[in-house]
Motif scaffolding. Structure first.
Motif, mmCIF file in Angstrom:
data_model
loop_
_atom_site.group_PDB
_atom_site.id
_atom_site.type_symbol
_atom_site.label_atom_id
_atom_site.label_comp_id
_atom_site.label_asym_id
_atom_site.label_seq_id
_atom_site.Cartn_x
_atom_site.Cartn_y
_atom_site.Cartn_z
ATOM 1 N N LEU A 4 12.076 50.643 89.837
ATOM 2 C CA LEU A 4 11.170 51.506 91.165
ATOM 3 C C LEU A 4 9.774 50.925 91.253
ATOM 4 C CD1 LEU A 4 11.224 52.030 94.902
ATOM 5 C CD2 LEU A 4 11.302 54.231 94.067
ATOM 6 N N PHE A 5 9.144 51.020 90.319
ATOM 7 C CA PHE A 5 7.165 51.223 89.397
ATOM 8 C C PHE A 5 7.167 50.168 89.081
ATOM 9 C CE2 PHE A 5 8.878 55.389 91.626
ATOM 10 C CZ PHE A 5 7.906 56.015 92.322
ATOM 11 N N ASN A 6 6.150 49.914 88.712
ATOM 12 C CA ASN A 6 5.515 49.628 88.151
ATOM 13 C C ASN A 6 4.900 49.588 86.567
ATOM 14 O OD1 ASN A 6 4.300 47.281 91.042
ATOM 15 N ND2 ASN A 6 6.103 46.822 89.902
ATOM 16 N N VAL A 7 4.706 51.073 87.423
ATOM 17 C CA VAL A 7 4.102 51.968 86.053
ATOM 18 C C VAL A 7 3.801 53.739 86.234
ATOM 19 C CG1 VAL A 7 1.332 53.255 85.123
ATOM 20 C CG2 VAL A 7 1.781 50.361 86.114
ATOM 21 N N LEU A 16 9.555 36.615 86.141
ATOM 22 C CA LEU A 16 9.088 38.199 86.687
ATOM 23 C C LEU A 16 7.620 38.336 87.101
ATOM 24 C CD1 LEU A 16 10.375 38.038 82.570
ATOM 25 C CD2 LEU A 16 10.575 39.922 84.665
ATOM 26 N N THR A 17 6.947 37.179 86.605
ATOM 27 C CA THR A 17 5.144 37.162 87.473
ATOM 28 C C THR A 17 5.172 37.452 89.034
ATOM 29 O OG1 THR A 17 4.169 36.260 85.642
ATOM 30 C CG2 THR A 17 2.720 36.476 88.103
ATOM 31 N N ARG A 18 6.074 36.665 89.618
ATOM 32 C CA ARG A 18 6.463 36.503 91.150
ATOM 33 C C ARG A 18 7.192 38.209 91.440
ATOM 34 N NH1 ARG A 18 11.058 36.611 94.354
ATOM 35 N NH2 ARG A 18 12.083 35.495 92.358
ATOM 36 N N LEU A 19 8.159 38.710 90.515
ATOM 37 C CA LEU A 19 8.321 40.101 90.680
ATOM 38 C C LEU A 19 7.886 41.028 90.835
ATOM 39 C CD1 LEU A 19 12.141 39.239 89.133
ATOM 40 C CD2 LEU A 19 11.705 39.187 91.897
ATOM 41 N N LEU A 20 6.502 40.950 90.261
ATOM 42 C CA LEU A 20 5.749 41.718 89.860
ATOM 43 C C LEU A 20 5.051 41.892 90.648
ATOM 44 C CD1 LEU A 20 6.309 42.465 86.001
ATOM 45 C CD2 LEU A 20 6.821 44.150 87.484
ATOM 46 N N HIS A 21 4.032 40.779 91.426
ATOM 47 C CA HIS A 21 3.577 40.157 92.011
ATOM 48 C C HIS A 21 3.890 40.324 93.618
ATOM 49 C CE1 HIS A 21 0.262 41.312 88.854
ATOM 50 N NE2 HIS A 21 0.837 40.712 87.853
ATOM 51 N N LEU A 22 4.395 40.243 93.927
ATOM 52 C CA LEU A 22 4.475 39.835 95.914
ATOM 53 C C LEU A 22 4.185 40.864 96.559
ATOM 54 C CD1 LEU A 22 6.351 37.201 96.764
ATOM 55 C CD2 LEU A 22 7.756 39.467 96.888
ATOM 56 N N SER A 23 3.574 42.158 95.756
ATOM 57 C CA SER A 23 3.443 43.105 97.364
ATOM 58 C C SER A 23 2.232 43.300 96.997
ATOM 59 C CB SER A 23 4.087 44.356 96.746
ATOM 60 O OG SER A 23 3.479 44.618 95.650
ATOM 61 N N GLY A 24 1.562 43.027 96.330
ATOM 62 C CA GLY A 24 0.370 43.001 95.989
ATOM 63 C C GLY A 24 -0.732 44.278 95.736
ATOM 64 N N LYS A 25 0.123 44.925 95.359
ATOM 65 C CA LYS A 25 -0.111 46.638 94.534
ATOM 66 C C LYS A 25 0.884 46.838 94.044
ATOM 67 C CE LYS A 25 -2.591 48.118 98.389
ATOM 68 N NZ LYS A 25 -3.955 49.292 98.227
ATOM 69 N N ILE A 26 0.627 47.525 92.705
ATOM 70 C CA ILE A 26 1.067 48.159 91.582
ATOM 71 C C ILE A 26 0.995 49.528 91.955
ATOM 72 C CG2 ILE A 26 0.711 48.634 89.145
ATOM 73 C CD1 ILE A 26 -2.514 46.472 89.108
ATOM 74 N N ARG A 27 2.744 49.386 91.623
ATOM 75 C CA ARG A 27 3.549 50.640 91.963
ATOM 76 C C ARG A 27 3.297 51.627 90.842
ATOM 77 N NH1 ARG A 27 6.637 46.558 94.499
ATOM 78 N NH2 ARG A 27 8.593 47.029 93.052
ATOM 79 N N GLN A 38 10.334 43.230 98.753
ATOM 80 C CA GLN A 38 9.029 44.074 98.124
ATOM 81 C C GLN A 38 7.924 44.502 98.744
ATOM 82 O OE1 GLN A 38 8.773 44.817 94.088
ATOM 83 N NE2 GLN A 38 10.370 43.556 94.130
ATOM 84 N N ASP A 39 7.940 43.922 100.351
ATOM 85 C CA ASP A 39 7.417 45.072 101.654
ATOM 86 C C ASP A 39 8.607 46.261 101.596
ATOM 87 O OD1 ASP A 39 5.042 42.587 100.995
ATOM 88 O OD2 ASP A 39 6.100 41.643 102.698
ATOM 89 N N ALA A 40 9.206 46.168 101.390
ATOM 90 C CA ALA A 40 10.263 46.667 102.084
ATOM 91 C C ALA A 40 10.345 48.209 101.129
ATOM 92 C CB ALA A 40 11.621 46.544 102.851
ATOM 93 N N VAL A 41 10.259 47.372 99.696
ATOM 94 C CA VAL A 41 10.610 48.994 98.841
ATOM 95 C C VAL A 41 8.878 49.285 98.657
ATOM 96 C CG1 VAL A 41 9.996 49.503 95.834
ATOM 97 C CG2 VAL A 41 11.514 47.515 97.567
ATOM 98 N N ASP A 42 8.085 48.457 99.046
ATOM 99 C CA ASP A 42 6.443 49.179 99.593
ATOM 100 C C ASP A 42 6.681 50.515 100.646
ATOM 101 O OD1 ASP A 42 5.512 47.880 97.492
ATOM 102 O OD2 ASP A 42 4.549 46.740 98.549
ATOM 103 N N LEU A 72 8.846 58.676 101.996
ATOM 104 C CA LEU A 72 8.779 59.145 101.220
ATOM 105 C C LEU A 72 9.223 60.802 102.125
ATOM 106 C CD1 LEU A 72 7.932 58.532 97.170
ATOM 107 C CD2 LEU A 72 10.239 58.162 98.252
ATOM 108 N N SER A 73 10.296 61.456 101.637
ATOM 109 C CA SER A 73 10.244 63.426 102.163
ATOM 110 C C SER A 73 10.179 63.937 101.092
ATOM 111 C CB SER A 73 11.790 63.335 102.562
ATOM 112 O OG SER A 73 11.942 62.702 103.525
#
Length: 408
Positions: free
Chosen positions: A240-243, A159-170, A219-223, A229-230
């Motif tokens: 899609l989001f962390n918050v 879970l930690t890996r999934l939430l922090h891989l991108s380095g940004k909080i979505r 995660q990079d592709a999701v970012d 976004l249009s």
């Protein structure tokens, strides 16, 4: 100089905003500023009351909302008033910007400073204890090292890996208006509003936002997806989001069911263990609407959330929920959970709202003492904070400030 009260902070409704004047800066005396603030808050409160009046007369919240979203002149006037209030008045006070800082503080503590890890460890401990015989579970300190977690529980590392891989909080800011989280480097922010006040906010009707299947991407592709976004946004993938932030949003809607739809949609848009941050206006005494906050807690937790933090400021409640379950039960509406997301204005006439806005409605010290004595006669209840802090903590953003817990 005074902070906008509720009705004042009820004025905040769907969004927070900032102002930029095209001409040279204009300086106001305290008297002029107060007059200007009352004028702007009157515009905002007028929009809210018009919505509530129509809902009480017609009862069809979907029809009323469609008509409301088509009234571009009214919405533009509302957005401008909110914009002026936020930058010209709320930003001059500690609590005007305080809700943004509170949201940021909670996210930093949870995602970056070990809060998530502590919650997952508590979940794992609960899962292990749930597998023990009842006779062994009476001592909360007792452990059973041979017990395995529930099958649905994911490891802390995963879970930690999934939430922090991108380095940004979505972060999705609903009713954003002027995108206040965009300035913080730790967030990859998407701000949406029915009438954006700045170009960085996407036009979106959150109530009617379509939800799609989750993205099967890195995660990079999701970012990258979020940064392309249009505009306007009509649909978004789930999880899609962390918050998700509802800053002064829910009280904007005249119907409890609309508030319920928003919370349910937030649950679907959040990744597992993501946070829903709710700020709702209330300038009354801390314990006056304690039952309402308890009702909100029960309703929102029924969707698959667990309350993480709560604090009461002078003019608002600030609540953090974390998503602890991917799915919700199928029998939510029949339990009347939507109606539990009520606000005081749901039960009052417009004349009564004017009376409630009056400062004379502040509860006296004698009434406070009487209320405290009533609650002191209630039986003890278990401290159920999910954040794990001691009730003796002096840190301001913890559930130790929860009136429901303190009163019990």
């Amino acid at each position: 100089m005074e902070f906008v009260m509720e009705g004042s902070l009820e004025v905040a409704g769907a969004a927070e905003v900032g102002i930029c004047y095209a001409s040279a800066p204009v300086y106001f005396s305290d008297c002029d500023r107060k007059v200007e603030q009352e004028k702007l808050s009157g515009v905002v409160k007028g929009v809210h009351r018009k919505l509530r009046k129509k809902y009480k007369e017609v009862g069809d919240f979907e029809k009323i909302w469609r008509e409301h979203c088509k009234d571009e002149e009214l919405l533009s006037e509302y957005a401008l008033a909110m914009k002026n209030l936020a930058d010209g008045h709320w930003a001059k006070t500690s609590e005007g910007e305080g809700r943004i800082e509170w949201c940021r503080s909670v996210c930093q503590e949870y995602f970056l400073n070990g809060g998530l890890k502590r919650m997952l460890e508590k979940d794992e401990k609960r899962a292990k204890l749930s597998l023990l015989p009842l006779s062994l579970c009476t001592d909360p300190i007792q452990k059973h090292d041979d017990a395995s977690p529930a099958d649905s529980f994911k490891s802390l590392e995963e879970l930690t890996r999934l939430l922090h891989l991108s380095g940004k909080i979505r972060l999705l800011d609903v009713g954003s208006c002027f995108n206040p989280f965009l300035k913080f480097d730790e967030f990859l922010t998407v701000g949406i509003d029915i009438v954006p006040a700045v170009e960085s906010v996407y036009k979106c009707d959150f109530l009617n936002l379509q939800l799609q299947l989750p993205l099967e991407l890195s995660q990079d592709a999701v970012d990258a997806f979020l940064m392309q976004l249009s505009n306007p946004i009509d649909a978004l993938p789930k999880e899609l989001f962390n918050v998700v932030v509802f800053s002064l949003l829910l009280s904007y809607f005249p119907s409890p069911y609309q508030r319920w739809i928003c919370c349910k949609k937030a649950h679907e848009l959040l990744a597992l263990n993501g946070l829903l941050l709710i700020i709702t206006p209330d300038s009354s005494h801390q314990n006056r609407h304690a039952l309402m906050m308890k009702s909100w807690k029960v309703a929102i937790e029924s969707l698959g959330f667990k309350r993480y933090k709560y604090v009461k400021y002078s003019h608002m409640h600030l609540i953090a929920f974390r998503k602890i379950s991917i799915k919700t039960t199928n029998d939510l509406v029949s339990q009347n959970y939507p109606e539990m997301l009520y606000i005081p204005q749901d039960f009052s006439s417009l004349e009564e709202e004017d009376y409630m806005d009056s400062p004379s409605q502040a509860r006296s010290d004698m009434e406070d003492e009487q209320l405290a004595s009533y609650f002191s006669e209630l039986p003890d209840s278990v401290y159920d904070s999910d954040s794990g802090e001691s009730q003796s903590s002096s840190i301001p953003f913890h559930e130790t400030d929860d009136p429901l817990l303190l009163l019990s």
